[in-house]
Design a protein around this motif. Structure first.
Motif, short mmCIF file in Angstrom:
data_model
loop_
_atom_site.label_atom_id
_atom_site.label_comp_id
_atom_site.label_asym_id
_atom_site.label_seq_id
_atom_site.Cartn_x
_atom_site.Cartn_y
_atom_site.Cartn_z
N MET A 1 -8.27 -8.42 32.89
CA MET A 1 -8.89 -8.66 31.57
C MET A 1 -8.87 -10.15 31.25
SD MET A 1 -9.99 -8.09 28.41
CE MET A 1 -10.03 -6.31 28.18
N ARG A 2 -10.01 -10.65 30.91
CA ARG A 2 -10.10 -12.05 30.56
C ARG A 2 -10.02 -12.17 29.04
NH1 ARG A 2 -11.22 -16.62 33.08
NH2 ARG A 2 -12.67 -18.15 32.24
N VAL A 3 -9.07 -12.96 28.57
CA VAL A 3 -8.92 -13.15 27.13
C VAL A 3 -9.26 -14.61 26.79
CG1 VAL A 3 -7.09 -11.40 27.10
CG2 VAL A 3 -6.48 -13.82 27.11
N THR A 4 -9.53 -14.83 25.53
CA THR A 4 -9.89 -16.19 25.11
C THR A 4 -8.85 -16.74 24.14
OG1 THR A 4 -12.24 -15.69 25.35
CG2 THR A 4 -11.68 -17.61 24.02
N LEU A 5 -8.43 -17.96 24.43
CA LEU A 5 -7.59 -18.71 23.50
C LEU A 5 -8.47 -19.77 22.85
CD1 LEU A 5 -4.82 -19.69 22.33
CD2 LEU A 5 -4.62 -21.13 24.37
N HIS A 6 -8.79 -19.56 21.59
CA HIS A 6 -9.57 -20.56 20.85
C HIS A 6 -8.63 -21.55 20.19
CE1 HIS A 6 -13.04 -17.62 20.91
NE2 HIS A 6 -13.67 -18.75 21.12
N VAL A 7 -8.96 -22.81 20.29
CA VAL A 7 -8.15 -23.85 19.68
C VAL A 7 -9.05 -24.66 18.74
CG1 VAL A 7 -6.64 -25.84 20.07
CG2 VAL A 7 -6.80 -24.02 21.80
N CYS A 8 -8.64 -24.77 17.48
CA CYS A 8 -9.41 -25.57 16.53
C CYS A 8 -9.23 -27.04 16.88
CB CYS A 8 -8.94 -25.30 15.12
SG CYS A 8 -9.79 -26.35 13.94
N THR A 9 -10.34 -27.70 17.20
CA THR A 9 -10.23 -29.09 17.64
C THR A 9 -10.42 -30.09 16.50
OG1 THR A 9 -12.59 -29.16 18.15
CG2 THR A 9 -11.11 -28.51 19.94
N THR A 10 -10.83 -29.59 15.35
CA THR A 10 -11.13 -30.50 14.23
C THR A 10 -10.04 -30.49 13.17
OG1 THR A 10 -12.46 -28.70 13.32
CG2 THR A 10 -13.64 -30.47 14.47
N CYS A 11 -9.03 -29.64 13.34
CA CYS A 11 -8.04 -29.44 12.28
C CYS A 11 -7.29 -30.71 11.91
CB CYS A 11 -7.03 -28.36 12.67
SG CYS A 11 -6.08 -27.84 11.24
N LYS A 12 -7.25 -30.96 10.62
CA LYS A 12 -6.47 -32.09 10.11
C LYS A 12 -5.27 -31.57 9.32
CE LYS A 12 -10.21 -33.34 8.17
NZ LYS A 12 -11.23 -33.95 7.31
N ALA A 13 -5.06 -30.26 9.41
CA ALA A 13 -3.92 -29.62 8.73
C ALA A 13 -3.90 -29.98 7.24
CB ALA A 13 -2.61 -29.98 9.40
N LEU A 60 -6.29 -15.74 19.51
CA LEU A 60 -6.38 -14.98 20.77
C LEU A 60 -7.26 -13.77 20.54
CD1 LEU A 60 -2.66 -15.05 21.98
CD2 LEU A 60 -4.63 -15.96 23.22
N SER A 61 -8.21 -13.56 21.45
CA SER A 61 -9.07 -12.39 21.29
C SER A 61 -9.63 -11.95 22.64
CB SER A 61 -10.23 -12.70 20.32
OG SER A 61 -11.01 -13.76 20.81
#
Lengths: 118, 118
Positions: A1-13, A60-61
């Motif tokens: 099963m291939r899962v995706t880890l999305h990472v927000c690249t624009t986050c300034k917290a 994660l999805s």
């Protein structure tokens, strides 16, 4: 099963960004890419996960699984994020036993969404 | 397109529950069910969306679309949640123009997750 880890690249917290400063999200994304991608995990950068007040955020999805969003991540968490993603990919249904989740996933969950009905 | 509105039925919004008190999530779920379900929206109760500190929480999702989680919802928001879900169902890709989103969706987003690769 291939899962995706999305990472927000624009986050300034939710903080103002000094001139020339790299956003926290971009630094986190770079730190994650610099690590070893676990088997079955694809790492995808994304502009904004709409969790700005609790960023940096990752998600994660995978089809047929619960999706998870985690927040308040920093570059220092890159290795734990990768190991948590690996555990998610290994778990047949994406449900990782509580004790096998990295502490940051146990304590910094922002939300989860049930599997979609297709 | 059939979309799903998940409603956390167990949410106590991070507060202790008095004996015999109905959790906020269950009250919200009841208020949503008492409204008119928009076309193309199925309403599904779920135990815990892992957004306890920012509950009560609801989520909108459908195959091939961005998923959204919203928080700090109360019974008073039931009608707006239903109209926001209707707009999400109507939008071909689930991306509702900003100004057409209910204020609670604009201001109380907890997270969004990109469409899954199937």
């Amino acid at each position: 099963m291939r899962v995706t880890l999305h990472v927000c690249t624009t986050c300034k917290a939710n903080m103002p960004l000094a001139e020339g400063e790299t956003p926290l999200g971009a630094r986190l994304y770079a730190a994650i890419l610099a690590g070893e991608a676990p088997e079955g995990v694809q790492i995808v950068g994304v502009e904004c996960l709409s969790a700005c007040k609790e960023g940096a955020a990752v998600a994660l999805s995978a089809p047929g699984r619960w999706s998870y969003v985690y927040g308040r991540m920093t570059e220092a968490d890159a290795a734990d994020i990768l190991s948590g993603a690996a555990a998610y990919a290994r778990a047949p249904d994406g449900l990782v036993p509580w004790r096998e989740r990295p502490t940051i996933f146990r304590k910094q969950s922002l939300a989860r969404i049930p599997p979609m009905e297709s």
